[in-house]
Design an enzyme around this catalytic site. Structure first.
Site, short mmCIF file in Angstrom:
data_model
loop_
_atom_site.label_atom_id
_atom_site.label_comp_id
_atom_site.label_asym_id
_atom_site.label_seq_id
_atom_site.Cartn_x
_atom_site.Cartn_y
_atom_site.Cartn_z
N CYS A 1 1.00 -1.02 0.00
CA CYS A 1 0.16 0.07 -0.15
C CYS A 1 0.93 1.24 0.00
CB CYS A 1 -0.87 -0.01 1.36
SG CYS A 1 -2.06 1.41 1.27
N CYS B 1 -0.42 4.19 1.95
CA CYS B 1 -0.46 3.76 3.43
C CYS B 1 1.19 4.27 3.88
CB CYS B 1 -0.84 2.73 3.99
SG CYS B 1 -2.16 2.10 2.87
N ASP B 2 1.90 3.64 3.22
CA ASP B 2 3.28 3.59 3.82
C ASP B 2 4.29 4.50 3.35
OD1 ASP B 2 2.54 1.37 5.36
OD2 ASP B 2 2.62 0.18 3.54
#
Ligand code: NAP
Length: 329
Positions: free
Chosen positions: A141, A144-145
């Site tokens: 992701c 997200c990261d």
């Protein structure tokens, strides 16, 4: 016994719950994690009526909305088993028998109908180093990261919306982003392609495949199947600190298969226009179905959730909601 058990706490599940509640159906909505794939959207610019919202905020709104109804019971628990309930039968006519849901801790719940809103999980690439460095620089992701790679170099693999959006978001914090795609053309919306084109820290690595993820304890680089610069054979290795694999998703259909639900040739749940699977009383909505032309969006998942709720309402009306009783009665 609930009128309907919705499995999945994402966009399709919560939308279905809002609708089943308004149909006055007692509803259990349950899943291992709240928010679903919607949590991975850093920026949502195509939810009608809201020009810009973060995925997690949109999902929080969905949840609040669903839980504002007294008909809705919310539960965080992994569902390990779904089966037709042998002790239930219908008083009047229909074919439904009700279902027993088993959670990881062994507890159970009973529902007259089920909506499978189990979504999908990220596809793995299957290259050397992927498993070894998973969580040590390899993640699935980018949006997200990316935040953890401030000032570092990263690679994003794929050419769909997830990869190109991921590259655009990563480019806001990373020093350099290598967008590695196996073809020249992107599958992603031109909106996202324009966003990465506008960045001067995104390097397009096109018509190349990722062959290996390199590292020592954590990711240190990637190896391509062909050099980035054809005149420089050593340019098949690129130093990066993070690799975001964004090559699509696989529908989550394990529970559906326990029930005997039919899949299409691509592994998605086959549903009728009212989101009914081939198993009476089992409906499905969202990224796990063959509906909406496989176009996995907030809007399409929400639409399918609403239709599934309507399908459940019509189904229970037809078979007689009060028709469910124990076989011995
Ligand atoms: P996707 O659309 O299926 O794209 C997957 C990409 O990965 C494709 O470019 C594909 O290459 C590539 N790929 C697949 N297998 C590969 C392999 N083994 N090796 C190398 N590359 C591989 O998946 P997605 O981007 O995750 O999107 C999934 C759904 O979510 C789509 O419906 C998308 O529209 C939606 N989504 C929407 C947004 C948004 O902002 N609206 C954001 C994220 C996701 P090819 O192109 O060559 O097939």
């Amino acid at each position: 016994m609930f009128d309907v058990i919705i499995i999945g706490l994402g966009c399709a599940g919560y939308t279905a719950a809002i609708y089943t509640a308004r149909y006055k159906l007692t509803t259990l909505i349950v899943g291992a994690e709240d928010g679903g794939m919607g949590l991975t959207a850093a920026e949502v610019g195509n939810w009608p009526g809201i020009i810009d919202i973060k995925g997690p905020d949109l999902m929080e709104n969905f949840k609040k909305h669903a839980m504002s109804f007294e008909e809705v019971t919310h539960k965080i628990a992994k569902v390990t088993e779904v089966e037709g309930n042998p002790s239930m039968s219908l008083r009047a006519g229909g074919k439904g028998k009700g279902f027993i849901i088993t959670f990881e801790n062994g507890e159970t719940a009973e529902g007259k109908t089920v909506i499978l809103a189990t979504g999908s999980s990220k596809r793995k690439l299957g290259v050397p180093g992927e498993k070894e460095f998973s969580g040590k620089g390899v993640t699935y992701c980018a949006t997200c990261d990316a935040f953890f790679y401030k000032g570092k170099d990263v690679a994003v693999i794929g050419g769909g919306d997830s990869a190109v959006e991921g590259a655009a978001i990563a480019a806001q914090v990373a020093k350099k982003v290598y967008l590695v795609h196996r073809r020249k053309e992107f599958r992603a919306e031109p909106y996202w392609v324009d966003r990465v084109n506008a960045r001067d820290n995104v390097v397009f690595v096109l018509e190349r495949n990722l062959q290996e993820i390199l590292g020592e304890g954590k990711v240190t680089g990637i190896k391509l199947d062909q050099p980035l610069d054809p005149t420089n054979p050593g340019s098949d290795m690129i130093k990066v600190d993070g690799v975001f694999i964004e090559i699509g998703s696989i529908p989550s259909v394990e529970l559906a298969q326990q029930l005997g639900c039919e899949l299409d040739s691509r592994g998605f749940l086959k549903v009728t226009p009212d989101q009914h699977t081939n198993i009476p009383g089992v409906f499905a909505a969202g990224d796990n179905t063959n509906e909406s032309n496989y176009f996995a969006q907030f809007t399409t998942a929400a639409g399918e959730g609403a239709v599934a709720a309507n399908g459940v309402f019509n189904y229970l009306s037809t078979v007689g909601a009060e028709g469910y009783m124990s076989a011995g009665s």
